[in-house]
Design an enzyme around this catalytic site. Structure first.
Site, mmCIF file in Angstrom:
data_model
loop_
_atom_site.group_PDB
_atom_site.id
_atom_site.type_symbol
_atom_site.label_atom_id
_atom_site.label_comp_id
_atom_site.label_asym_id
_atom_site.label_seq_id
_atom_site.Cartn_x
_atom_site.Cartn_y
_atom_site.Cartn_z
ATOM 1 C CG HIS A 1 31.413 39.987 39.695
ATOM 2 N ND1 HIS A 1 30.397 39.055 39.802
ATOM 3 C CD2 HIS A 1 31.860 40.193 40.962
ATOM 4 C CE1 HIS A 1 30.239 38.740 41.085
ATOM 5 N NE2 HIS A 1 31.118 39.403 41.812
ATOM 6 C CD GLU A 2 35.603 41.294 41.720
ATOM 7 O OE1 GLU A 2 35.355 41.924 42.776
ATOM 8 O OE2 GLU A 2 35.391 40.076 41.602
ATOM 9 N N GLY B 1 38.674 37.474 42.070
ATOM 10 C CA GLY B 1 38.581 38.925 42.161
ATOM 11 C C GLY B 1 38.050 39.312 43.519
ATOM 12 C CD GLN C 1 33.545 41.084 46.919
ATOM 13 O OE1 GLN C 1 34.407 41.290 46.079
ATOM 14 N NE2 GLN C 1 32.912 39.929 47.043
ATOM 15 C CG HIS D 1 31.526 43.867 44.469
ATOM 16 N ND1 HIS D 1 30.453 43.453 45.231
ATOM 17 C CD2 HIS D 1 32.029 42.750 43.909
ATOM 18 C CE1 HIS D 1 30.326 42.132 45.123
ATOM 19 N NE2 HIS D 1 31.260 41.680 44.315
ATOM 20 C CB CYS E 1 29.594 37.158 44.492
ATOM 21 S SG CYS E 1 30.219 38.617 45.340
ATOM 22 C CG LEU E 2 34.982 35.365 47.278
ATOM 23 C CD1 LEU E 2 36.309 36.071 47.537
ATOM 24 C CD2 LEU E 2 35.091 33.883 47.589
HETATM 25 NI NI NI Z 1 31.539 39.678 43.856
#
Ligand code: NI
Length: 185
Positions: A140-141, A45, A50, A144, A98-99
């Site tokens: 989660h997304e 995702g 991000q 953000h 998370c990236l």
């Molecule tokens: Ni994330």
């Protein structure tokens, strides 16, 4: 085009993202770039903040997780201007990463089921229910877009224990195979 992944500590990750206009001329290229960036960094995702873009959109492709969770097979979707209308059910723990926070994985508690409304890439409106891992990835997304990262949801003790690691990430002390943007670079 592959975006840089914005690291923990960059201000864009803390902003409430802006709604996307239906006539946004960059929408289709942005969707393409978000997918490309997500695949390049082996994520399932990716939310626009991000990638340094403070807009309410995220993409998901959970195929890499489908081997362990068959329900995730074919779960590839873009969510535009999403609103989580309702979260319900029992909270459950899952080890998230998370990236934007490379190297950190922590058990996060989230409610089991959600109702979400959103627009797809053609600006068709949907309202859908999700549970299990699908709901988890969406939650989660979605965070953000609200300026929240998963470590915000940990206990004060866990947060304290991660403080140094988070500081190191914000200073660029990470070892990743994708390009990142750090505060002040
Ligand atoms: Ni994330």
């Amino acid at each position: 085009m592959i975006y840089k992944i914005y690291a923990y500590g960059t201000p864009v990750l803390r902003k409430i993202a802006d709604e996307i206009d239906q006539d946004d001329p960059e929408l289709s290229s942005m969707i393409e770039n978000l997918y490309e960036t997500m695949y390049k960094s082996d994520g399932v995702g990716l939310a626009a903040p991000q990638a340094g873009i403070s807009k309410r959109i995220f993409v998901i492709d959970a195929e890499p997780m489908a081997e362990d969770d068959k329900e995730l097979h074919g779960f590839k979707k873009v969510f535009i201007n999403p609103v989580i209308e309702d979260e319900r059910g029992e909270e459950w723990l899952y080890n998230e990463g998370c990236l934007s926070l490379p190297g950190i994985r922590e058990d996060v508690k989230r409610k089991a089921e959600i109702t979400i409304s959103y627009y797809d890439e053609n600006f068709n409106f949907f309202e859908e229910k999700y549970d299990g891992m699908k709901a988890r990835i969406i939650q989660h997304e979605y965070d953000h877009l609200e300026g929240i990262v998963f470590t915000d949801r940990l206990s004060p003790l866990r947060k304290r224990m991660l403080k140094k690691q988070l500081l190191a990430i914000s200073k660029g002390k990470v070892d990743v195979n994708y390009k990142m943007k750090f505060p002040g670079n």
